[in-house]
Design an enzyme around this catalytic site. Structure first.
Site, PDB file in Angstrom:
ATOM      1  N   LYS A 112      77.452 -37.420  -0.937  1.00  0.00           N
ATOM      2  CA  LYS A 112      77.603 -38.843  -1.263  1.00  0.00           C
ATOM      3  C   LYS A 112      79.031 -39.322  -1.048  1.00  0.00           C
ATOM      4  O   LYS A 112      79.240 -40.459  -0.621  1.00  0.00           O
ATOM      5  CB  LYS A 112      77.171 -39.106  -2.710  1.00  0.00           C
ATOM      6  CG  LYS A 112      75.670 -39.021  -2.850  1.00  0.00           C
ATOM      7  CD  LYS A 112      75.187 -39.466  -4.206  1.00  0.00           C
ATOM      8  CE  LYS A 112      73.670 -39.331  -4.252  1.00  0.00           C
ATOM      9  NZ  LYS A 112      73.144 -39.414  -5.593  1.00  0.00           N
ATOM     10  N   LYS A 197      66.145 -35.401   2.736  1.00  0.00           N
ATOM     11  CA  LYS A 197      65.321 -35.709   1.563  1.00  0.00           C
ATOM     12  C   LYS A 197      64.914 -37.181   1.547  1.00  0.00           C
ATOM     13  O   LYS A 197      65.696 -38.032   1.959  1.00  0.00           O
ATOM     14  CB  LYS A 197      66.174 -35.385   0.330  1.00  0.00           C
ATOM     15  CG  LYS A 197      65.500 -35.540  -0.992  1.00  0.00           C
ATOM     16  CD  LYS A 197      66.512 -35.423  -2.133  1.00  0.00           C
ATOM     17  CE  LYS A 197      67.310 -36.693  -2.327  1.00  0.00           C
ATOM     18  NZ  LYS A 197      68.101 -36.743  -3.560  1.00  0.00           N
ATOM     19  N   LYS A 200      65.836 -42.483  -2.765  1.00  0.00           N
ATOM     20  CA  LYS A 200      65.598 -43.898  -3.070  1.00  0.00           C
ATOM     21  C   LYS A 200      66.760 -44.804  -2.720  1.00  0.00           C
ATOM     22  O   LYS A 200      66.582 -45.990  -2.543  1.00  0.00           O
ATOM     23  CB  LYS A 200      65.183 -44.085  -4.528  1.00  0.00           C
ATOM     24  CG  LYS A 200      66.245 -43.728  -5.554  1.00  0.00           C
ATOM     25  CD  LYS A 200      65.786 -44.140  -6.943  1.00  0.00           C
ATOM     26  CE  LYS A 200      65.735 -42.995  -7.929  1.00  0.00           C
ATOM     27  NZ  LYS A 200      66.969 -42.202  -8.041  1.00  0.00           N
TER      28      LYS A 200
HETATM   29  P1  TYM Z   1      66.993 -38.936  -9.180  1.00  0.00           P
HETATM   30  O1  TYM Z   1      66.929 -40.258  -9.851  1.00  0.00           O
HETATM   31  O2  TYM Z   1      67.614 -38.857  -7.842  1.00  0.00           O
HETATM   32  O3  TYM Z   1      65.537 -38.334  -9.065  1.00  0.00           O
HETATM   33  C1  TYM Z   1      64.657 -38.269 -10.171  1.00  0.00           C
HETATM   34  C2  TYM Z   1      63.823 -37.007 -10.045  1.00  0.00           C
HETATM   35  O4  TYM Z   1      63.097 -37.022  -8.822  1.00  0.00           O
HETATM   36  C3  TYM Z   1      63.369 -35.836  -8.072  1.00  0.00           C
HETATM   37  N1  TYM Z   1      63.381 -36.167  -6.648  1.00  0.00           N
HETATM   38  C4  TYM Z   1      62.639 -35.564  -5.714  1.00  0.00           C
HETATM   39  N2  TYM Z   1      61.742 -34.571  -5.798  1.00  0.00           N
HETATM   40  C5  TYM Z   1      61.138 -34.193  -4.641  1.00  0.00           C
HETATM   41  N3  TYM Z   1      61.398 -34.763  -3.455  1.00  0.00           N
HETATM   42  C6  TYM Z   1      62.298 -35.756  -3.319  1.00  0.00           C
HETATM   43  N4  TYM Z   1      62.521 -36.333  -2.157  1.00  0.00           N
HETATM   44  C7  TYM Z   1      62.963 -36.204  -4.498  1.00  0.00           C
HETATM   45  N5  TYM Z   1      63.891 -37.165  -4.740  1.00  0.00           N
HETATM   46  C8  TYM Z   1      64.143 -37.117  -6.062  1.00  0.00           C
HETATM   47  C9  TYM Z   1      64.734 -35.395  -8.542  1.00  0.00           C
HETATM   48  O5  TYM Z   1      64.934 -34.013  -8.305  1.00  0.00           O
HETATM   49  C10 TYM Z   1      64.682 -35.739 -10.015  1.00  0.00           C
HETATM   50  O6  TYM Z   1      64.026 -34.718 -10.745  1.00  0.00           O
HETATM   51  N6  TYM Z   1      70.815 -36.591 -11.421  1.00  0.00           N
HETATM   52  C11 TYM Z   1      69.399 -36.958 -11.527  1.00  0.00           C
HETATM   53  C12 TYM Z   1      69.065 -37.764 -12.751  1.00  0.00           C
HETATM   54  C13 TYM Z   1      69.496 -37.148 -14.026  1.00  0.00           C
HETATM   55  C14 TYM Z   1      68.841 -36.083 -14.687  1.00  0.00           C
HETATM   56  C15 TYM Z   1      69.585 -35.860 -15.881  1.00  0.00           C
HETATM   57  C16 TYM Z   1      67.719 -35.308 -14.396  1.00  0.00           C
HETATM   58  C17 TYM Z   1      70.570 -37.516 -14.775  1.00  0.00           C
HETATM   59  N7  TYM Z   1      70.614 -36.746 -15.905  1.00  0.00           N
HETATM   60  C18 TYM Z   1      69.240 -34.866 -16.777  1.00  0.00           C
HETATM   61  C19 TYM Z   1      67.370 -34.298 -15.295  1.00  0.00           C
HETATM   62  C20 TYM Z   1      68.115 -34.090 -16.480  1.00  0.00           C
HETATM   63  C21 TYM Z   1      69.012 -37.780 -10.322  1.00  0.00           C
HETATM   64  O7  TYM Z   1      69.842 -38.340  -9.668  1.00  0.00           O
HETATM   65  O8  TYM Z   1      67.663 -37.874 -10.153  1.00  0.00           O
END
Ligand code: TYM
Length: 332
Positions: A112, A197, A200
């Site tokens: 990023k 990947k 979003k």
């Molecule tokens: P985020 O918002 O990017 O994604 C949310 C969840 O979706 C999963 N994910 C995917 N799984 C499979 N294929 C994909 N293309 C894909 N894109 C996203 C992510 O692995 C995630 O589980 N840092 C985290 C948010 C966060 C968090 C936490 C998660 C902040 N604090 C504490 C768990 C525990 C994030 O950016 O997720």
């Protein structure tokens, strides 16, 4: 009872990747087998260039979608991160536990920050310290398990390291959590670029299926997915990433194994068609329920208010304990 924590960041509309990698499992199994908390992690959305009104809108939409996907506030806790001060309180303590080298090694930071620099944007300091906040999210609740997609496992590993280090230095305070992943579709790839990947916040949207896309839009995106040279439907993530991605998605929608499914198809076109229909049917109830819930924002607000209250009560004792352990003077 097992404690589960996970979250989703309101930096864009939720995608099929978010659903298959994380949210669907939270709703179908995690909330029923554990004491579970699911969070819209809005503070994390401030780590990159953002528009305040959009973050607010996306936070509400994400919370509404979590409920639409089946999270039941009667059995789990759904809330917004910024409503509970303990996350930010603990984050600083964990910044004092981590090293800058550890933070700089994080793949997401590298990717990023490189993207931001290439676009001529500055890199926010919070993008570097992001994993400390994420660790705080998890450790504040004493979570045993963190159900996430594949891209978040490095952050959860770092969380484990920080918990172990803190406990060793200052006395046992934190549960050491572990990441859990779905059996298939732990990393759903972009339909136009199946080597990256499905994310979003990516600017090019043709390869991303959003949970709220109309059925015809979903069909179009999947029918136009980039496939690979050759004609044979085989599950080979290295050589045929486009086809493998479609097989993963189809297997995740219908159950079953992507390798076995490959044998049932003679052409890419047939595979795309079935995958498109399976995704449309998978998302239909979520979209419909979202429309109902979006018409009743008062209900969503109430869920979030009550969720935050519950979450606060759970996090407070652990964060207070961490403050005492690290040497801060308790309030009288
Ligand atoms: P985020 O918002 O990017 O994604 C949310 C969840 O979706 C999963 N994910 C995917 N799984 C499979 N294929 C994909 N293309 C894909 N894109 C996203 C992510 O692995 C995630 O589980 N840092 C985290 C948010 C966060 C968090 C936490 C998660 C902040 N604090 C504490 C768990 C525990 C994030 O950016 O997720």
């Amino acid at each position: 009872m097992t404690r589960i924590f996970s979250g989703v960041k309101p930096t864009g509309h939720l995608t099929l990747g978010n659903y298959l990698g994380a949210v669907r499992r939270w709703a179908e199994t995690d909330q029923h087998r554990a004491d579970a908390l699911f969070c819209v992690v809005d503070l994390h959305a401030l780590t990159v260039e953002h528009d305040p009104a959009r973050v607010r809108r996306l936070s509400r939409q994400a919370a509404t979608l979590l409920l639409a996907a089946g999270l039941d506030p009667a059995v789990c806790t759904v809330f917004v991160q910024s409503h509970v001060d303990e996350h930010a309180r603990l984050s600083f303590v964990l910044e004092c536990t981590a090293t800058d080298g550890e933070m700089r090694r994080m793949i997401q930071y590298k990717e990023k920050s490189a993207r931001a620099r290439a676009a001529g944007e500055s890199v926010r300091l919070s993008l570097l310290t992001y994993p400390a906040l994420m660790a705080a999210d998890i450790l504040a609740y004493g979570a045993d398990e963190v159900p996430v997609g594949d891209d978040q496992t490095q952050h959860v590993e770092l969380t484990r390291d920080l918990a172990v280090r803190f406990n060793q230095r200052y006395g046992h305070t934190f549960v050491v959590p572990k990441a859990t992943q779905p059996q298939v579709a732990a990393r759903v790839m972009d339909l136009q670029d199946p080597t990256s990947k499905m994310g979003k916040s990516h600017a090019a949207t043709a390869g991303i299926v959003y949970l709220l896309d109309e059925p015809d839009v979903v069909r179009k995106k999947i029918m136009r997915a980039v496939t690979d040279s050759g004609r044979e439907v085989e599950y080979d993530r290295e050589e045929k990433p486009g086809v493998a991605n479609l097989l993963d998605v189809l297997a995740a929608c219908e159950g079953g194994n992507p390798e076995e499914l490959a044998g049932a198809y003679e052409s890419y076109g047939a595979l795309k068609k079935d995958t498109a229909e399976a995704v449309v049917e998978l998302l239909r109830p979520v979209r419909e329920r979202h429309a109902e819930l979006a018409a009743d924002p008062g209900y969503v607000d109430k869920v979030l208010r009550e969720g935050a209250e519950r979450a606060r009560g759970m996090a407070r004792p652990t964060v207070d304990a961490a403050y005492r352990a690290i040497g801060l003077l308790p309030t009288g």
